[in-house]
Design an enzyme around this catalytic site. Structure first.
Site, PDB file in Angstrom:
ATOM      1  N   CYS A 190     -17.109  -5.767  24.431  1.00  0.00           N
ATOM      2  CA  CYS A 190     -15.773  -5.331  24.061  1.00  0.00           C
ATOM      3  C   CYS A 190     -14.922  -5.284  25.326  1.00  0.00           C
ATOM      4  CB  CYS A 190     -15.842  -3.947  23.416  1.00  0.00           C
ATOM      5  SG  CYS A 190     -14.218  -3.243  23.047  1.00  0.00           S
ATOM      6  N   CYS A 231     -13.923  -1.453  26.206  1.00  0.00           N
ATOM      7  CA  CYS A 231     -14.829  -0.424  26.741  1.00  0.00           C
ATOM      8  C   CYS A 231     -16.129  -0.954  27.334  1.00  0.00           C
ATOM      9  CB  CYS A 231     -15.160   0.589  25.649  1.00  0.00           C
ATOM     10  SG  CYS A 231     -16.152  -0.080  24.307  1.00  0.00           S
ATOM     11  N   CYS A 270     -12.947 -22.162  12.097  1.00  0.00           N
ATOM     12  CA  CYS A 270     -11.843 -21.305  11.640  1.00  0.00           C
ATOM     13  C   CYS A 270     -10.774 -21.078  12.705  1.00  0.00           C
ATOM     14  CB  CYS A 270     -12.377 -19.974  11.135  1.00  0.00           C
ATOM     15  SG  CYS A 270     -12.997 -18.876  12.430  1.00  0.00           S
ATOM     16  N   CYS A 327     -14.625  -1.898  17.264  1.00  0.00           N
ATOM     17  CA  CYS A 327     -15.675  -1.418  18.161  1.00  0.00           C
ATOM     18  C   CYS A 327     -15.933   0.050  17.838  1.00  0.00           C
ATOM     19  CB  CYS A 327     -15.218  -1.575  19.609  1.00  0.00           C
ATOM     20  SG  CYS A 327     -16.353  -0.848  20.814  1.00  0.00           S
ATOM     21  N   CYS A 363     -14.922   2.432  21.119  1.00  0.00           N
ATOM     22  CA  CYS A 363     -13.537   2.708  21.520  1.00  0.00           C
ATOM     23  C   CYS A 363     -12.531   2.549  20.391  1.00  0.00           C
ATOM     24  CB  CYS A 363     -13.138   1.840  22.706  1.00  0.00           C
ATOM     25  SG  CYS A 363     -12.901   0.087  22.331  1.00  0.00           S
ATOM     26  N   HIS A 380      -9.671  -2.964  17.731  1.00  0.00           N
ATOM     27  CA  HIS A 380      -9.702  -3.997  16.692  1.00  0.00           C
ATOM     28  C   HIS A 380     -10.268  -5.283  17.295  1.00  0.00           C
ATOM     29  CE1 HIS A 380      -8.376  -6.592  13.407  1.00  0.00           C
ATOM     30  NE2 HIS A 380      -7.839  -7.376  14.326  1.00  0.00           N
ATOM     31  N   HIS A 394     -12.265  -9.721  11.958  1.00  0.00           N
ATOM     32  CA  HIS A 394     -12.682  -9.484  10.578  1.00  0.00           C
ATOM     33  C   HIS A 394     -14.053 -10.105  10.340  1.00  0.00           C
ATOM     34  CE1 HIS A 394      -8.316  -8.911  10.407  1.00  0.00           C
ATOM     35  NE2 HIS A 394      -8.589  -8.069   9.422  1.00  0.00           N
ATOM     36  N   ASP A 443     -19.010 -15.709   4.406  1.00  0.00           N
ATOM     37  CA  ASP A 443     -19.094 -17.165   4.273  1.00  0.00           C
ATOM     38  C   ASP A 443     -19.710 -17.829   5.510  1.00  0.00           C
ATOM     39  OD1 ASP A 443     -17.056 -16.868   6.118  1.00  0.00           O
ATOM     40  OD2 ASP A 443     -15.528 -17.890   4.928  1.00  0.00           O
ATOM     41  N   ARG A 469     -19.852 -14.132   8.696  1.00  0.00           N
ATOM     42  CA  ARG A 469     -19.040 -14.733   9.761  1.00  0.00           C
ATOM     43  C   ARG A 469     -18.151 -13.658  10.346  1.00  0.00           C
ATOM     44  NH1 ARG A 469     -13.692 -16.983   9.503  1.00  0.00           N
ATOM     45  NH2 ARG A 469     -13.879 -16.949   7.224  1.00  0.00           N
ATOM     46  N   CYS A 474     -15.444 -13.056  12.601  1.00  0.00           N
ATOM     47  CA  CYS A 474     -14.342 -13.855  13.143  1.00  0.00           C
ATOM     48  C   CYS A 474     -13.614 -12.958  14.148  1.00  0.00           C
ATOM     49  CB  CYS A 474     -13.451 -14.254  11.969  1.00  0.00           C
ATOM     50  SG  CYS A 474     -12.103 -15.329  12.383  1.00  0.00           S
TER      51      CYS A 474
END
Length: 141
Positions: free
Chosen positions: A55, A58, A73, A104, A107, A110, A113, A117, A126, A128
């Site tokens: 991440c 953090c 993708c 995460c 911390c 974001h 997602h 699939d 997956r 992403c």
């Protein structure tokens, strides 16, 4: 804990101003404001280097290069996390969609997602993930 990994108590003390100082503008927007980088723009989309992905907020290890795959993708994709305790999943109904957001657990940043699939021969998932939300550590292969 890695030298660059923040503890829960350190994270609890960070203000939004501290996060702005720690992160570049794009990473701040994605990790703290739930933004998304443009598809195919991230440095890890086509990266095949071996190591672990941490991440960027953090330093917690989230994924290994062994679980990275090319989903086409436009974002780095992984079929699983390093273990079940490093991320949290949340319902995301923004933009009129029903998706599962991945953050995460350490911390709250974001990351992206997760979708059902992914490769059926492994987990079928997956993850992403935005490139600017993670950092590749090649010293821990």
């Amino acid at each position: 804990m890695q030298d660059n990994q923040l503890s829960a108590s350190q994270i609890a003390q960070l203000t939004e101003s501290d996060w702005r100082e720690r992160l570049d503008d794009e990473s701040y927007h994605i990790l703290r404001e739930k933004g998304t980088e443009r598809p195919f723009s991230g440095i890890y989309v086509d990266n095949d280097d071996k190591g672990v992905y941490r991440c960027k907020g953090c330093g917690v290890t989230l994924f290994t290069s062994e679980n990275k795959f090319n989903s086409g993708c436009g974002w780095p994709s992984f079929d699983q996390t390093i273990n079940d305790s490093v991320v949290e999943e949340h319902l995301d109904t923004s933009l009129g969609m029903h998706r599962t957001e991945v953050t995460c657990r350490n911390c709250g940043g974001h990351l992206g997602h997760v979708f059902p699939d992914g490769p059926q021969e492994t987990t079928g998932m997956r993850y992403c993930i935005n490139s600017v939300a993670i950092e590749l550590d090649t010293s821990d292969k």
